[in-house]
Design a protein around this motif. Sequence first.
Motif, short mmCIF file in Angstrom:
data_model
loop_
_atom_site.label_atom_id
_atom_site.label_comp_id
_atom_site.label_asym_id
_atom_site.label_seq_id
_atom_site.Cartn_x
_atom_site.Cartn_y
_atom_site.Cartn_z
N UNK A 1 -7.25 -15.74 -18.86
CA UNK A 1 -8.05 -16.69 -18.10
C UNK A 1 -7.80 -18.11 -18.60
N UNK A 2 -7.56 -18.25 -19.90
CA UNK A 2 -7.24 -19.55 -20.46
C UNK A 2 -5.96 -20.13 -19.88
N UNK A 3 -4.98 -19.28 -19.59
CA UNK A 3 -3.74 -19.75 -18.98
C UNK A 3 -4.00 -20.23 -17.55
N UNK A 4 -4.82 -19.48 -16.81
CA UNK A 4 -5.16 -19.93 -15.46
C UNK A 4 -5.85 -21.29 -15.50
N UNK A 5 -6.76 -21.47 -16.46
CA UNK A 5 -7.47 -22.74 -16.57
C UNK A 5 -6.52 -23.87 -17.00
N UNK A 6 -5.58 -23.55 -17.86
CA UNK A 6 -4.61 -24.54 -18.29
C UNK A 6 -3.81 -25.05 -17.09
N UNK A 7 -3.32 -24.14 -16.29
CA UNK A 7 -2.54 -24.53 -15.11
C UNK A 7 -3.39 -25.38 -14.16
N UNK A 8 -4.64 -24.97 -13.94
CA UNK A 8 -5.53 -25.72 -13.06
C UNK A 8 -5.81 -27.11 -13.63
N UNK A 9 -5.99 -27.18 -14.94
CA UNK A 9 -6.24 -28.48 -15.59
C UNK A 9 -5.07 -29.42 -15.38
N UNK A 10 -3.85 -28.93 -15.57
CA UNK A 10 -2.67 -29.76 -15.37
C UNK A 10 -2.59 -30.26 -13.93
N UNK A 11 -2.81 -29.36 -13.00
CA UNK A 11 -2.74 -29.74 -11.59
C UNK A 11 -3.82 -30.74 -11.21
N UNK A 12 -5.02 -30.54 -11.73
CA UNK A 12 -6.12 -31.46 -11.42
C UNK A 12 -5.88 -32.84 -12.02
N UNK A 13 -5.38 -32.86 -13.26
CA UNK A 13 -5.14 -34.16 -13.91
C UNK A 13 -4.01 -34.92 -13.23
N UNK A 14 -3.04 -34.20 -12.71
CA UNK A 14 -1.95 -34.87 -12.00
C UNK A 14 -2.45 -35.60 -10.75
N UNK A 15 -3.55 -35.11 -10.19
CA UNK A 15 -4.08 -35.70 -8.97
C UNK A 15 -4.94 -36.93 -9.24
N UNK A 16 -5.29 -37.15 -10.49
CA UNK A 16 -6.12 -38.32 -10.83
C UNK A 16 -5.25 -39.56 -10.93
N UNK A 17 -5.60 -40.58 -10.24
CA UNK A 17 -4.78 -41.79 -10.17
C UNK A 17 -4.70 -42.48 -11.53
N UNK A 18 -3.50 -42.98 -11.83
CA UNK A 18 -3.32 -43.84 -12.99
C UNK A 18 -3.09 -43.15 -14.32
#
Length: 262
Positions: free
Chosen positions: A163-180
């Motif tokens: 589950x930690x790996x799933x969250x890691x991937x989601x965290x990376x994807x979410x942070x990429x969407x944050x501007x700047x």
Amino acid sequence: MAVTTFANHKGGVGKTDEVEGTAAELAIRGRRVLAVDLDPQGNLSRRMGYQEHELAERPTIAEAIRDQSERTLRASLLPCQWEQDWAANITLVPSRIELEERISEAGVPLSWQRLAACLTPLIGEYDDILIDTPPTIGHLLHLALVASDSVVGVTTPTYDAVRGIYRLKAFIENEKQRAGLGLRCRLIGVVVNMKRTNVVTHEERTDALINRFGDLVWQPALPLRAAVEDAGERAEPPQNAGKEVRDIFVARVDSYLKATAA
């Protein structure tokens, strides 16, 4: 040249073993490796030859990030103390408990760029920069991800770790969407450690990872071996645990080099 973070917010999955083993195999192949200990526990630092009291009066990654300083980072560099000749190809950026103080700086404007600012001037001097991270999805991991091109998820075949790996991937994807934020890293691999044979849940969790990530799951899994833990206790690379472990890291580094070259 690749800057690669090894991560999972679940602890006890073998992230430090993975950084050690990857650094060792790369060094054996003649590559110049910078190993960055970004965990306040300082386990990578100890395993590469430095007890906490030996680091008490010298700069570490904590001070380099605080100062956002290439000069401080360079002053922190130490040679890996493993006895093998190829260990001369590995340089350590050590850590100690004071790194915890950087966490409270998460709200400071542009604080997430500080590690990248320290590391960027050194990039041309190494073939590989490997970052060991604490078990968290927080500021220290964010610092590592911003500084990195690639991420390797490290897990055991257990529910919480996967589950930690799933969250890691989601965290990376979410942070990429944050501007700047300038996050450019990508997940290039997932490694499974401490797998036990004939344990149904271990097979199920491994299969779930393969179904989710496909070829990003690097084979083979590292079996549960007391000799790997013993090597860590003795401050030795995991390859000292025997041929089976050495062969697994050969295969993993083959996958790493292929992925980072893509």
